[in-house]
Design a protein around this motif. Structure first.
Motif, PDB file in Angstrom:
ATOM      1  N   MET A   1      30.124  54.139  31.529  1.00 42.58           N
ATOM      2  CA  MET A   1      29.760  53.135  32.519  1.00 42.58           C
ATOM      3  C   MET A   1      30.050  51.747  31.962  1.00 42.58           C
ATOM      4  SD  MET A   1      27.779  52.818  35.506  1.00 42.58           S
ATOM      5  CE  MET A   1      26.243  53.282  35.976  1.00 42.58           C
ATOM      6  N   LYS A   2      29.758  51.544  30.694  1.00 41.79           N
ATOM      7  CA  LYS A   2      29.992  50.238  30.090  1.00 41.79           C
ATOM      8  C   LYS A   2      31.488  49.906  30.080  1.00 41.79           C
ATOM      9  CE  LYS A   2      28.605  47.544  26.106  1.00 41.79           C
ATOM     10  NZ  LYS A   2      27.957  47.553  24.801  1.00 41.79           N
ATOM     11  N   LYS A   3      32.314  50.933  29.909  1.00 42.45           N
ATOM     12  CA  LYS A   3      33.768  50.733  29.933  1.00 42.45           C
ATOM     13  C   LYS A   3      34.243  50.226  31.294  1.00 42.45           C
ATOM     14  CE  LYS A   3      36.519  53.593  26.941  1.00 42.45           C
ATOM     15  NZ  LYS A   3      37.170  54.884  26.770  1.00 42.45           N
ATOM     16  N   PHE A   4      33.624  50.747  32.348  1.00 43.47           N
ATOM     17  CA  PHE A   4      34.034  50.354  33.703  1.00 43.47           C
ATOM     18  C   PHE A   4      33.806  48.863  33.925  1.00 43.47           C
ATOM     19  CE2 PHE A   4      32.893  49.607  38.172  1.00 43.47           C
ATOM     20  CZ  PHE A   4      34.101  49.941  38.767  1.00 43.47           C
ATOM     21  N   PHE A   5      32.642  48.346  33.534  1.00 42.05           N
ATOM     22  CA  PHE A   5      32.318  46.950  33.775  1.00 42.05           C
ATOM     23  C   PHE A   5      32.986  46.007  32.782  1.00 42.05           C
ATOM     24  CE2 PHE A   5      28.814  49.059  36.008  1.00 42.05           C
ATOM     25  CZ  PHE A   5      28.950  48.453  37.232  1.00 42.05           C
ATOM     26  N   ALA A   6      33.651  46.549  31.763  1.00 42.87           N
ATOM     27  CA  ALA A   6      34.385  45.717  30.810  1.00 42.87           C
ATOM     28  C   ALA A   6      35.819  45.463  31.257  1.00 42.87           C
ATOM     29  CB  ALA A   6      34.376  46.376  29.434  1.00 42.87           C
ATOM     30  N   GLN A   7      36.262  46.134  32.313  1.00 34.44           N
ATOM     31  CA  GLN A   7      37.623  45.962  32.813  1.00 34.44           C
ATOM     32  C   GLN A   7      37.737  44.681  33.619  1.00 34.44           C
ATOM     33  OE1 GLN A   7      38.724  49.379  35.120  1.00 34.44           O
ATOM     34  NE2 GLN A   7      37.871  50.810  33.632  1.00 34.44           N
ATOM     35  N   ASP A   8      38.944  44.161  33.710  1.00 33.52           N
ATOM     36  CA  ASP A   8      39.198  42.962  34.507  1.00 33.52           C
ATOM     37  C   ASP A   8      39.939  43.361  35.786  1.00 33.52           C
ATOM     38  OD1 ASP A   8      39.215  40.294  35.210  1.00 33.52           O
ATOM     39  OD2 ASP A   8      41.077  39.864  34.155  1.00 33.52           O
ATOM     40  N   LYS A   9      39.222  44.022  36.677  1.00 29.77           N
ATOM     41  CA  LYS A   9      39.800  44.494  37.935  1.00 29.77           C
ATOM     42  C   LYS A   9      38.947  44.012  39.095  1.00 29.77           C
ATOM     43  CE  LYS A   9      41.853  48.687  36.088  1.00 29.77           C
ATOM     44  NZ  LYS A   9      41.919  50.141  36.201  1.00 29.77           N
ATOM     45  N   THR A  10      39.562  43.912  40.249  1.00 24.60           N
ATOM     46  CA  THR A  10      38.874  43.464  41.452  1.00 24.60           C
ATOM     47  C   THR A  10      37.758  44.423  41.842  1.00 24.60           C
ATOM     48  OG1 THR A  10      40.920  42.435  42.189  1.00 24.60           O
ATOM     49  CG2 THR A  10      39.232  42.759  43.834  1.00 24.60           C
ATOM     50  N   ILE A  11      37.995  45.707  41.694  1.00 24.65           N
ATOM     51  CA  ILE A  11      36.994  46.698  42.094  1.00 24.65           C
ATOM     52  C   ILE A  11      35.708  46.557  41.275  1.00 24.65           C
ATOM     53  CG2 ILE A  11      37.851  48.529  40.590  1.00 24.65           C
ATOM     54  CD1 ILE A  11      36.550  49.003  44.159  1.00 24.65           C
ATOM     55  N   HIS A  59      27.141  35.719  34.134  1.00 32.16           N
ATOM     56  CA  HIS A  59      27.486  36.539  32.969  1.00 32.16           C
ATOM     57  C   HIS A  59      29.002  36.663  32.811  1.00 32.16           C
ATOM     58  CE1 HIS A  59      27.539  39.827  30.093  1.00 32.16           C
ATOM     59  NE2 HIS A  59      28.308  40.499  30.924  1.00 32.16           N
ATOM     60  N   TYR A  60      29.692  36.968  33.892  1.00 31.32           N
ATOM     61  CA  TYR A  60      31.142  37.141  33.810  1.00 31.32           C
ATOM     62  C   TYR A  60      31.861  35.799  33.618  1.00 31.32           C
ATOM     63  CZ  TYR A  60      31.177  42.112  34.861  1.00 31.32           C
ATOM     64  OH  TYR A  60      31.020  43.470  34.789  1.00 31.32           O
ATOM     65  N   ALA A  61      31.367  34.744  34.237  1.00 28.17           N
ATOM     66  CA  ALA A  61      32.012  33.434  34.108  1.00 28.17           C
ATOM     67  C   ALA A  61      31.816  32.860  32.705  1.00 28.17           C
ATOM     68  CB  ALA A  61      31.468  32.469  35.151  1.00 28.17           C
ATOM     69  N   LYS A  62      30.677  33.131  32.102  1.00 31.04           N
ATOM     70  CA  LYS A  62      30.388  32.604  30.774  1.00 31.04           C
ATOM     71  C   LYS A  62      31.318  33.221  29.730  1.00 31.04           C
ATOM     72  CE  LYS A  62      26.522  31.829  27.650  1.00 31.04           C
ATOM     73  NZ  LYS A  62      25.120  32.146  27.402  1.00 31.04           N
ATOM     74  N   GLY A  63      31.640  34.489  29.894  1.00 36.10           N
ATOM     75  CA  GLY A  63      32.548  35.154  28.958  1.00 36.10           C
ATOM     76  C   GLY A  63      33.953  34.588  29.029  1.00 36.10           C
ATOM     77  N   GLY A  64      34.408  34.273  30.221  1.00 36.34           N
ATOM     78  CA  GLY A  64      35.712  33.658  30.420  1.00 36.34           C
ATOM     79  C   GLY A  64      36.909  34.569  30.237  1.00 36.34           C
ATOM     80  N   LYS A  65      36.693  35.835  29.945  1.00 37.29           N
ATOM     81  CA  LYS A  65      37.808  36.748  29.707  1.00 37.29           C
ATOM     82  C   LYS A  65      38.178  37.562  30.940  1.00 37.29           C
ATOM     83  CE  LYS A  65      36.696  37.191  24.857  1.00 37.29           C
ATOM     84  NZ  LYS A  65      36.203  38.064  23.797  1.00 37.29           N
ATOM     85  N   GLN A  66      37.281  37.668  31.887  1.00 30.92           N
ATOM     86  CA  GLN A  66      37.511  38.523  33.053  1.00 30.92           C
ATOM     87  C   GLN A  66      37.629  37.650  34.304  1.00 30.92           C
ATOM     88  OE1 GLN A  66      34.039  40.790  32.120  1.00 30.92           O
ATOM     89  NE2 GLN A  66      35.271  42.577  31.603  1.00 30.92           N
ATOM     90  N   LEU A  67      38.777  37.027  34.441  1.00 36.26           N
ATOM     91  CA  LEU A  67      38.998  36.065  35.516  1.00 36.26           C
ATOM     92  C   LEU A  67      39.038  36.729  36.891  1.00 36.26           C
ATOM     93  CD1 LEU A  67      39.403  33.078  35.988  1.00 36.26           C
ATOM     94  CD2 LEU A  67      41.854  33.429  35.760  1.00 36.26           C
TER      95      LEU A  67
END
Length: 97
Positions: A1-11, A59-67
């Protein structure tokens, strides 16, 4: 599950955004039903569903890696907020003067 949310995909953005909103709404609806309160009398309380979404977006914006995820979460926030406001206006739970 953690792998899924670490991806940079629209879904991922769609699942994270709508999932956080749905989780809040389900918890609130269950709480209201357990308390014996009518849901339609407290429909404005469901506006709190945007708080978890904003926290996920932060959370996602602070990381800056998953645009892609960040952009998708912004779109989800805008679309669901607009739909919620239109629903409140249509049901007259919110009245503009």
């Amino acid at each position: 599950m953690k792998k899924f949310f670490a991806q940079d995909k629209t879904i991922v953005g769609i699942v994270a955004g709508l999932g956080s909103e749905l989780g809040f709404c389900l918890a609130l609806a269950i709480g209201l039903l357990v308390a014996g309160e009518p849901i339609m009398a407290h429909v404005r309380w469901f506006g709190g569903m945007f708080i978890p979404l904003i926290l996920v977006l932060h959370h996602y914006a602070k990381g800056g890696k998953q645009l892609h995820v960040t952009k998708t979460l912004i779109v989800v926030l805008f679309v669901t907020f607009l739909a919620f406001m239109l629903y409140l206006l249509k049901t007259k739970a919110l009245v503009l003067q």
